[in-house]
Design an enzyme around this catalytic site. Structure first.
Site, PDB file in Angstrom:
ATOM      1  N   ASN A  41       0.850  -1.200   0.000  1.00 54.99           N
ATOM      2  CA  ASN A  41       0.000   0.000   0.000  1.00 54.99           C
ATOM      3  C   ASN A  41       0.883   1.247   0.000  1.00 54.99           C
ATOM      4  O   ASN A  41       1.966   1.270   0.607  1.00 54.99           O
ATOM      5  CB  ASN A  41      -0.993  -0.013   1.167  1.00 54.99           C
ATOM      6  CG  ASN A  41      -0.349  -0.168   2.523  1.00 54.99           C
ATOM      7  OD1 ASN A  41       0.697  -0.789   2.656  1.00 54.99           O
ATOM      8  ND2 ASN A  41      -0.979   0.388   3.537  1.00 54.99           N
ATOM      9  N   GLU A  54      -2.967  -4.472  -3.137  1.00 55.82           N
ATOM     10  CA  GLU A  54      -3.453  -5.308  -4.246  1.00 55.82           C
ATOM     11  C   GLU A  54      -3.370  -4.527  -5.561  1.00 55.82           C
ATOM     12  O   GLU A  54      -3.028  -5.085  -6.612  1.00 55.82           O
ATOM     13  CB  GLU A  54      -4.906  -5.740  -4.004  1.00 55.82           C
ATOM     14  CG  GLU A  54      -5.088  -6.649  -2.801  1.00 55.82           C
ATOM     15  CD  GLU A  54      -5.342  -5.902  -1.491  1.00 55.82           C
ATOM     16  OE1 GLU A  54      -4.847  -4.764  -1.338  1.00 55.82           O
ATOM     17  OE2 GLU A  54      -6.025  -6.476  -0.624  1.00 55.82           O
ATOM     18  N   CYS A  85     -10.085  -5.205   0.673  1.00 53.91           N
ATOM     19  CA  CYS A  85     -11.223  -4.284   0.778  1.00 53.91           C
ATOM     20  C   CYS A  85     -12.140  -4.489  -0.428  1.00 53.91           C
ATOM     21  O   CYS A  85     -11.786  -5.161  -1.405  1.00 53.91           O
ATOM     22  CB  CYS A  85     -10.723  -2.842   0.859  1.00 53.91           C
ATOM     23  SG  CYS A  85     -10.136  -2.167  -0.705  1.00 53.91           S
ATOM     24  N   CYS A  88     -10.723  -3.525  -3.809  1.00 54.47           N
ATOM     25  CA  CYS A  88      -9.707  -4.463  -4.297  1.00 54.47           C
ATOM     26  C   CYS A  88     -10.320  -5.777  -4.765  1.00 54.47           C
ATOM     27  O   CYS A  88      -9.811  -6.407  -5.688  1.00 54.47           O
ATOM     28  CB  CYS A  88      -8.657  -4.711  -3.221  1.00 54.47           C
ATOM     29  SG  CYS A  88      -7.542  -3.308  -3.069  1.00 54.47           S
TER      30      CYS A  88
HETATM   31  N1  THU Z   1      -5.270  -1.561   2.527  1.00 59.73           N
HETATM   32  C1  THU Z   1      -4.718  -2.335   1.547  1.00 59.73           C
HETATM   33  O1  THU Z   1      -3.591  -2.084   1.095  1.00 59.73           O
HETATM   34  N2  THU Z   1      -5.436  -3.379   1.077  1.00 59.73           N
HETATM   35  C2  THU Z   1      -6.671  -3.732   1.535  1.00 59.73           C
HETATM   36  O2  THU Z   1      -7.314  -4.594   0.962  1.00 59.73           O
HETATM   37  C3  THU Z   1      -7.178  -3.107   2.770  1.00 59.73           C
HETATM   38  C4  THU Z   1      -6.587  -1.780   3.081  1.00 59.73           C
HETATM   39  C5  THU Z   1      -4.492  -0.399   3.015  1.00 59.73           C
HETATM   40  C6  THU Z   1      -5.048   0.937   2.599  1.00 59.73           C
HETATM   41  C7  THU Z   1      -4.463   1.843   3.651  1.00 59.73           C
HETATM   42  O3  THU Z   1      -3.158   2.238   3.241  1.00 59.73           O
HETATM   43  C8  THU Z   1      -4.335   0.952   4.888  1.00 59.73           C
HETATM   44  O4  THU Z   1      -4.463  -0.382   4.411  1.00 59.73           O
HETATM   45  C9  THU Z   1      -5.386   1.211   5.942  1.00 59.73           C
HETATM   46  O5  THU Z   1      -6.656   1.155   5.415  1.00 59.73           O
END
Ligand code: THU
Length: 130
Positions: A41, A54, A85, A88
């Site tokens: 992320n 993702e 999420c 994603c």
């Molecule tokens: N995040 C992801 O990278 N993937 C997900 O499927 C869930 C959330 C990240 C986004 C943000 O940088 C952090 O997790 C907190 O939400």
């Protein structure tokens, strides 16, 4: 799931730029040739501009000239298991099939698998545009 996919997700997580949430996430995708594409992320001070692990991994898969995800793994540093999420799930469904396994991992390895159909039932797919 083979260990290499998990290890790629865990290694990618270490690259996370998440100074705002302090929530490091890593993702790894296996393509139709068996190659792995990973991502983390990447947050931004303008919060909505951040991208999920993702999405970073998908960008790498596409830039490597691939189009199909056969297996995925996701790991977060601060949660025992993190599920992709909603956004994603939709992004993964563009390049995966309903049967594609998405592994939720912790530091010890892959712990639980869902198919994409389980994560995103009644998906809005390309057939919806036909
Ligand atoms: N995040 C992801 O990278 N993937 C997900 O499927 C869930 C959330 C990240 C986004 C943000 O940088 C952090 O997790 C907190 O939400």
């Amino acid at each position: 799931m083979s260990q290499d996919l998990f290890e790629a997700a865990r290694a990618a997580m270490q690259h996370s730029h998440s100074p705002y949430s302090k929530f490091k996430v890593g993702a790894a995708l296996r393509d139709e040739n068996g190659r792995i594409h990973a991502g983390c992320n990447i947050e931004n001070v303008a919060f909505p501009e951040g991208i999920c692990a993702e999405a970073t991994a998908i960008a790498h898969l596409i830039m490597a000239g691939r189009r199909h995800i056969t297996e995925a793994a996701v790991i977060a540093e601060r949660l025992p298991l993190v599920a992709p999420c909603g956004g994603c799930r939709q992004k993964l469904s563009e390049f995966a099939s309903p049967q594609t396994r998405v592994w939720l991992c912790d530091d010890a390895g892959p712990q639980k698998a869902f198919t994409l159909a389980e994560l995103l039932p009644a998906a809005f797919g390309t057939d919806s545009l036909a």
